[in-house]
Structure formats: structure tokens, C-alpha cells
Enzyme design. Structure first.
Site, short mmCIF file in Angstrom:
data_model
loop_
_atom_site.label_atom_id
_atom_site.label_comp_id
_atom_site.label_asym_id
_atom_site.label_seq_id
_atom_site.Cartn_x
_atom_site.Cartn_y
_atom_site.Cartn_z
N GLY A 1 2.81 3.07 -6.27
CA GLY A 1 2.45 2.06 -7.25
C GLY A 1 1.39 2.56 -8.21
O GLY A 1 0.62 3.47 -7.90
N GLY B 1 -2.15 2.04 -10.30
CA GLY B 1 -3.44 1.58 -9.81
C GLY B 1 -4.18 2.60 -8.98
O GLY B 1 -5.32 2.38 -8.58
N HIS B 2 -3.50 3.75 -8.70
CA HIS B 2 -4.12 4.81 -7.90
C HIS B 2 -4.43 6.04 -8.74
O HIS B 2 -4.73 7.10 -8.20
CB HIS B 2 -3.19 5.22 -6.76
CG HIS B 2 -2.77 4.10 -5.89
ND1 HIS B 2 -3.66 3.22 -5.33
CD2 HIS B 2 -1.53 3.71 -5.49
CE1 HIS B 2 -2.99 2.33 -4.60
NE2 HIS B 2 -1.71 2.59 -4.69
N LYS C 1 3.69 8.29 1.13
CA LYS C 1 2.58 7.66 1.86
C LYS C 1 3.13 6.61 2.82
O LYS C 1 4.11 5.93 2.51
CB LYS C 1 1.59 7.03 0.88
CG LYS C 1 0.99 8.02 -0.10
CD LYS C 1 -0.08 7.41 -0.97
CE LYS C 1 0.39 6.23 -1.79
NZ LYS C 1 1.51 6.55 -2.69
N ASP D 1 7.08 1.91 0.31
CA ASP D 1 7.35 3.29 -0.08
C ASP D 1 8.39 3.91 0.84
O ASP D 1 9.34 4.56 0.38
CB ASP D 1 6.06 4.12 -0.03
CG ASP D 1 5.09 3.79 -1.15
OD1 ASP D 1 5.47 3.02 -2.05
OD2 ASP D 1 3.97 4.31 -1.14
N HIS E 1 -4.78 -0.27 -1.55
CA HIS E 1 -4.13 -1.38 -2.25
C HIS E 1 -5.03 -2.61 -2.27
O HIS E 1 -4.55 -3.74 -2.40
CB HIS E 1 -2.79 -1.73 -1.57
CG HIS E 1 -1.79 -0.63 -1.69
ND1 HIS E 1 -1.47 0.20 -0.65
CD2 HIS E 1 -1.03 -0.21 -2.74
CE1 HIS E 1 -0.56 1.07 -1.04
NE2 HIS E 1 -0.29 0.84 -2.31
#
Length: 330
Positions: free
Chosen positions: A53, A55-56, A104, A109, A217
Site C-alpha cells: 500500500g 503511505g510507506h 510482507k 498482500d 499501517h
């Protein structure tokens, strides 16, 4: 909530567009913009593919380039990329030697990468390595066990260097699985994450509280504890990591202090100093180091510590040249 964005719905697409345009020496969009791949692929080399996703950032798109990933997929914020995106990355990156997917350990995922492998497996030679370096999830008994967090960077770097040297798919998978048993991470946060779509913070802390064992997250950790001086916080993280990793005589250690998005470099280096002092006090020599903001959780004010015990060969692979947007040496 104030963020530099136009709308929450377009934030990821506009951010990825900016990333590709800013780093066009390293990366290009794949077909239909479903993935990002290396500008120059190497024929006959096993392709290394990852994703997750948004945001990382800079993980994973910032690690696409020579000596690391060949392609990466970006989902919505904290949401896995779709099987269609992952299949597109496979089609783009496979130059004849197959693909190793670095995933991950999160349910979404795993489900989507496994589905993509099933759907593309008749046309490509594919395999998968699941990264699970986070200590804290294993204590809760929830989900599939340990999450994959900052240690993913170390595995992607070492596997990327090995792939550049021509290591075949089966050996790359074996190398990655061995590494995964010798890498442990743990994080701490001083605030939750503000998610653009909901405009809510994932968890709230009082002025004298901190959250130990957080995920990337925005998940809360295993314990809410009174805020303490930096050395005391770092000691708790390092004690937990060392207790959970098998240290053998002659181990060569890599220490990685990672910012989670809202922590300034001065605090990360202060944390590194404390972590190194503590770990070396346990007779574990630190031979390689990395400090910076690489695996984030949007605007979380926090950090994680990762300890990796490496073989001589793995140290050599870590030192090998890398040229990506976020990681470059020599």
C-alpha cells in the site's frame, strides 16, 4: 486535518506521478501505469518484484533500480496492490529467468500476491519470499504471525545484489528465507497516523504516553507505556530484539534505525547512538549501519530498530553497488 493534497481520492496517483517524474533516470511506469519498473532491465536476470500500500514511501518504489528491485506495485493507502497490478509487474519485469516476489506478511498482500502467482504461473517461472521481521505481532496470536516491516529493505537489497550477480531463482528464495530468520524489528510511536480518506487518527495518545510495538499501517502496539527518556525507550526495543534473535559467535551485525514518517534526523541519529551502545554492550559488533526514513507510516512520529545478523557473503551483497531513488552507493 491539513495535508498537502488536492483530494484524498487522487492523492496516491498524483504522488506516484510525481515520484516517477522526479526519478526518471531510474524508473518508468509499466503498461497502463499498473506498476513502476526499472528504466533499464537486465536480460536473463531473475526479476525481483515487491509492492504494498501507499503511505510507506520511499518503500517500495524508492527501491526500484540497479542492485535492488526490478518492479514495484502501489496500492491505495495501507491497501495491497491488486492481482492485476502484480501480474502487470511480472509481465514487465520478467526477461527470461523468472521472478521472485518479496511480500510482507500481511493477509491482504499474501492473498493478492499468491493469486497473481497462480494466474501468471503458466507463463512465468515464479516464487515468493514472505518477510516477517516484526517481533510484536507474534505475541498477539492474531493473523498469520509476524508482520513484514523495515527488515524488508535489507532483504530486498541483499537479494537484489545477488540477482545482479546471476543467482538463479531457487537459490535466491533460499537466501531470502535464511535471511528472514536472522532479522528482527520493533517500533515505537508517539502519535497515531492521520489517514487521508477518513481524516481520523488511528490511535490517540496522551501527552505522557507512547505506544510500543506499533505496525506500519498505523496499528497500535502491544502496550501503552509512560513516555520516557530516549535511552530508556531504545533500551526496551533493543532488549526485546536481542531476546528474540539467535546470536551465534562471530555474527556480523547490521543496525538499521528507521524513521516512521514524522521523526527528524537528529532524533534518529540519537536513537542510533543509544542502540549501538546497548547492542555492542552485549558483545554484538555492529559492522554495517543504516539510519534514515525509509519505511514509513504516513506522518507517524516514531521509529523502528532493526537488527540483522549476516554472513560474510551477505555483508558483501549489502555492500554491492545500488542505484535507486532512495538508496544509492558507493
Amino acid at each position: 486535518m491539513k495535508k498537502f493534497m488536492n483530494t484524498a481520492e487522487t492523492m496516491v496517483a498524483e504522488s506516484v506521478e510525481g515520484f516517477v517524474r522526479a526519478h526518471e533516470a531510474f524508473v518508468v511506469f509499466g503498461a497502463e501505469r499498473k506498476c513502476i519498473r526499472r528504466r533499464h532491465l537486465t536480460s536473463g536476470k531473475v526479476a525481483l518484484i515487491s509492492g504494498g500500500g501507499a503511505g510507506h514511501e520511499p518503500m517500495h518504489i524508492g527501491f526500484v533500480g540497479q542492485g535492488m528491485l526490478d518492479a514495484a506495485c502501489v496500492g491505495h493507502i495501507f491497501t495491497s496492490p491488486t492481482p492485476s497490478q502484480i501480474m502487470a509487474a511480472i509481465e514487465e519485469a520478467d526477461t527470461g529467468a523468472g521472478c521472485l516476489l518479496v511480500v510482507k506478511n500481511y493477509d491482504g498482500d499474501l492473498m493478492n500476491f499468491e493469486m497473481a502467482i497462480e494466474m501468471a504461473g503458466d507463463r512465468h517461472s515464479l516464487d515468493m519470499i514472505v518477510v516477517s521481521d516484526d517481533i510484536e505481532t507474534s505475541r498477539t496470536g492474531e493473523g498469520r504471525g509476524r508482520r513484514g516491516v523495515a527488515g524488508t529493505l535489507i532483504i530486498e537489497k541483499i537479494l537484489g545484489a545477488a540477482a545482479e550477480r546471476g543467482m538463479p531463482l531457487a537459490e535466491l528464495k533460499q537466501l531470502g528465507e535464511g535471511l528472514n530468520t536472522r532479522i528482527r524489528s520493533m517500533g515505537v510511536a508517539l502519535n497515531g497516523v492521520t489517514v487521508p480518506q477518513t481524516e481520523r487518527t488511528t490511535f490517540a495518545l496522551g501527552p505522557d504516553e507512547m505506544e510500543m510495538g506499533v505496525g506500519i499501517h498505523g496499528e497500535p502496539g502491544h502496550a501503552r507505556q509512560p513516555f520516557a527518556a530516549a535511552d530508556a525507550i531504545i533500551m526496551r526495543l533493543c532488549e526485546t530484539i536481542i531476546a528474540d534473535i539467535a546470536v551465534t559467535p562471530g555474527a556480523r551485525a547490521l543496525l538499521f534505525v528507521n524513521g516512521l514518517g514524522g521523526t527528524p534526523p537528529a532524533e534518529l541519529y540519537l536513537a542510533y547512538s543509544g542502540a549501538r551502545r546497548f547492542i555492542e554492550g552485549k558483545a554484538i559488533p555492529i559492522e554495517r549501519s543504516l539510519v534514515g526514513t525509509y519505511v514509513t507510516s504516513l506522518d507517524m512520529q516514531g521509529l523502528s530498530i532493526t537488527l540483522a545478523l549476516l554472513t560474510d557473503e551477505e555483508i558483501t551483497l549489502w555492500d554491492a553497488p545500488v542505484a535507486t531513488a532512495a538508496l544509492r552507493w558507493p
